[in-house]
Scaffold this motif. Sequence first.
Motif, PDB file in Angstrom:
ATOM      1  N   VAL A  27       0.839  -1.208   0.000  1.00  8.37           N
ATOM      2  CA  VAL A  27       0.000   0.000   0.000  1.00  8.37           C
ATOM      3  C   VAL A  27       0.869   1.251   0.000  1.00  8.37           C
ATOM      4  CG1 VAL A  27      -1.627   1.327   1.402  1.00  8.37           C
ATOM      5  CG2 VAL A  27      -2.013  -1.098   1.038  1.00  8.37           C
ATOM      6  N   VAL A  28       1.924   1.254   0.785  1.00 10.02           N
ATOM      7  CA  VAL A  28       2.835   2.406   0.811  1.00 10.02           C
ATOM      8  C   VAL A  28       3.500   2.585  -0.551  1.00 10.02           C
ATOM      9  CG1 VAL A  28       4.990   3.276   1.817  1.00 10.02           C
ATOM     10  CG2 VAL A  28       3.210   2.346   3.288  1.00 10.02           C
ATOM     11  N   GLY A  29       3.906   1.499  -1.170  1.00 11.39           N
ATOM     12  CA  GLY A  29       4.515   1.578  -2.500  1.00 11.39           C
ATOM     13  C   GLY A  29       3.566   2.147  -3.535  1.00 11.39           C
ATOM     14  N   LEU A  30       2.315   1.722  -3.501  1.00  8.66           N
ATOM     15  CA  LEU A  30       1.324   2.263  -4.432  1.00  8.66           C
ATOM     16  C   LEU A  30       1.057   3.737  -4.165  1.00  8.66           C
ATOM     17  CD1 LEU A  30      -1.214  -0.705  -4.618  1.00  8.66           C
ATOM     18  CD2 LEU A  30       0.307   0.106  -6.420  1.00  8.66           C
ATOM     19  N   ALA A  31       1.041   4.129  -2.904  1.00  6.96           N
ATOM     20  CA  ALA A  31       0.823   5.535  -2.564  1.00  6.96           C
ATOM     21  C   ALA A  31       1.967   6.400  -3.083  1.00  6.96           C
ATOM     22  CB  ALA A  31       0.668   5.693  -1.060  1.00  6.96           C
ATOM     23  N   VAL A  32       3.196   5.918  -2.959  1.00 10.85           N
ATOM     24  CA  VAL A  32       4.350   6.668  -3.467  1.00 10.85           C
ATOM     25  C   VAL A  32       4.278   6.787  -4.984  1.00 10.85           C
ATOM     26  CG1 VAL A  32       6.867   6.575  -3.755  1.00 10.85           C
ATOM     27  CG2 VAL A  32       5.844   6.157  -1.521  1.00 10.85           C
ATOM     28  N   ALA A  33       3.898   5.722  -5.658  1.00 14.58           N
ATOM     29  CA  ALA A  33       3.770   5.763  -7.115  1.00 14.58           C
ATOM     30  C   ALA A  33       2.681   6.745  -7.543  1.00 14.58           C
ATOM     31  CB  ALA A  33       3.469   4.371  -7.656  1.00 14.58           C
ATOM     32  N   ALA A  34       1.565   6.745  -6.852  1.00 11.60           N
ATOM     33  CA  ALA A  34       0.475   7.671  -7.176  1.00 11.60           C
ATOM     34  C   ALA A  34       0.901   9.109  -6.919  1.00 11.60           C
ATOM     35  CB  ALA A  34      -0.766   7.326  -6.360  1.00 11.60           C
ATOM     36  N   ILE A  38       0.982  12.119  -9.696  1.00 10.39           N
ATOM     37  CA  ILE A  38       0.204  13.341  -9.503  1.00 10.39           C
ATOM     38  C   ILE A  38       1.123  14.556  -9.471  1.00 10.39           C
ATOM     39  CG2 ILE A  38      -1.241  14.588  -7.840  1.00 10.39           C
ATOM     40  CD1 ILE A  38      -2.437  11.830  -7.107  1.00 10.39           C
ATOM     41  N   GLU A  39       2.267  14.443  -8.800  1.00  8.48           N
ATOM     42  CA  GLU A  39       3.202  15.555  -8.724  1.00  8.48           C
ATOM     43  C   GLU A  39       3.713  15.943 -10.107  1.00  8.48           C
ATOM     44  OE1 GLU A  39       7.247  16.807  -6.334  1.00  8.48           O
ATOM     45  OE2 GLU A  39       6.913  14.706  -6.817  1.00  8.48           O
ATOM     46  N   THR A  40       4.027  14.967 -10.929  1.00  2.00           N
ATOM     47  CA  THR A  40       4.509  15.238 -12.283  1.00  2.00           C
ATOM     48  C   THR A  40       3.444  15.955 -13.106  1.00  2.00           C
ATOM     49  OG1 THR A  40       5.904  13.276 -12.188  1.00  2.00           O
ATOM     50  CG2 THR A  40       5.455  14.171 -14.366  1.00  2.00           C
ATOM     51  N   GLY A  41       2.211  15.498 -13.014  1.00  2.00           N
ATOM     52  CA  GLY A  41       1.121  16.122 -13.762  1.00  2.00           C
ATOM     53  C   GLY A  41       0.840  17.541 -13.306  1.00  2.00           C
ATOM     54  N   THR A  42       0.845  17.779 -12.012  1.00  2.00           N
ATOM     55  CA  THR A  42       0.561  19.124 -11.523  1.00  2.00           C
ATOM     56  C   THR A  42       1.707  20.084 -11.829  1.00  2.00           C
ATOM     57  OG1 THR A  42       1.371  18.519  -9.329  1.00  2.00           O
ATOM     58  CG2 THR A  42      -0.994  18.398  -9.690  1.00  2.00           C
ATOM     59  N   THR A  43       2.938  19.599 -11.832  1.00  4.06           N
ATOM     60  CA  THR A  43       4.071  20.451 -12.191  1.00  4.06           C
ATOM     61  C   THR A  43       3.960  20.887 -13.648  1.00  4.06           C
ATOM     62  OG1 THR A  43       5.469  19.342 -10.576  1.00  4.06           O
ATOM     63  CG2 THR A  43       6.584  20.577 -12.305  1.00  4.06           C
ATOM     64  N   ALA A  44       3.601  19.962 -14.522  1.00  6.49           N
ATOM     65  CA  ALA A  44       3.439  20.301 -15.939  1.00  6.49           C
ATOM     66  C   ALA A  44       2.279  21.278 -16.130  1.00  6.49           C
ATOM     67  CB  ALA A  44       3.200  19.031 -16.751  1.00  6.49           C
ATOM     68  N   LEU A  45       1.184  21.060 -15.454  1.00  7.29           N
ATOM     69  CA  LEU A  45       0.029  21.948 -15.569  1.00  7.29           C
ATOM     70  C   LEU A  45       0.362  23.344 -15.046  1.00  7.29           C
ATOM     71  CD1 LEU A  45      -2.955  22.356 -16.259  1.00  7.29           C
ATOM     72  CD2 LEU A  45      -3.509  21.580 -13.952  1.00  7.29           C
ATOM     73  N   THR A  46       1.071  23.420 -13.951  1.00  8.44           N
ATOM     74  CA  THR A  46       1.464  24.715 -13.398  1.00  8.44           C
ATOM     75  C   THR A  46       2.375  25.461 -14.359  1.00  8.44           C
ATOM     76  OG1 THR A  46       1.313  23.810 -11.167  1.00  8.44           O
ATOM     77  CG2 THR A  46       2.559  25.837 -11.424  1.00  8.44           C
ATOM     78  N   GLY A  47       3.298  24.782 -14.973  1.00  9.13           N
ATOM     79  CA  GLY A  47       4.183  25.411 -15.954  1.00  9.13           C
ATOM     80  C   GLY A  47       3.424  25.931 -17.157  1.00  9.13           C
TER      81      GLY A  47
END
Length: 61
Positions: A27-34, A38-47
């Motif tokens: 569960v922790v591994g899946l949370a880190v992957a998610a 999400i962080e990658t997508g929001t960084t691209a959207l913010t840019g």
Amino acid sequence: MMKFIANFRKDEDGAVTVDWVVLTAAVVGLAVAAYTSIETGTTALTGTTSTFISAQDPNLP
């Protein structure tokens, strides 16, 4: 001594703990992957949003 060893082999309390540790790690591994996704997508959207807003001219009517 043989009775102690026989009882020790039949005892399965520790096996349940190992199962929970493995499930929790999954569960922790899946949370880190998610989170990474999400962080990658929001960084691209913010840019993209920053670029768009920077290109706007506030002096236009």
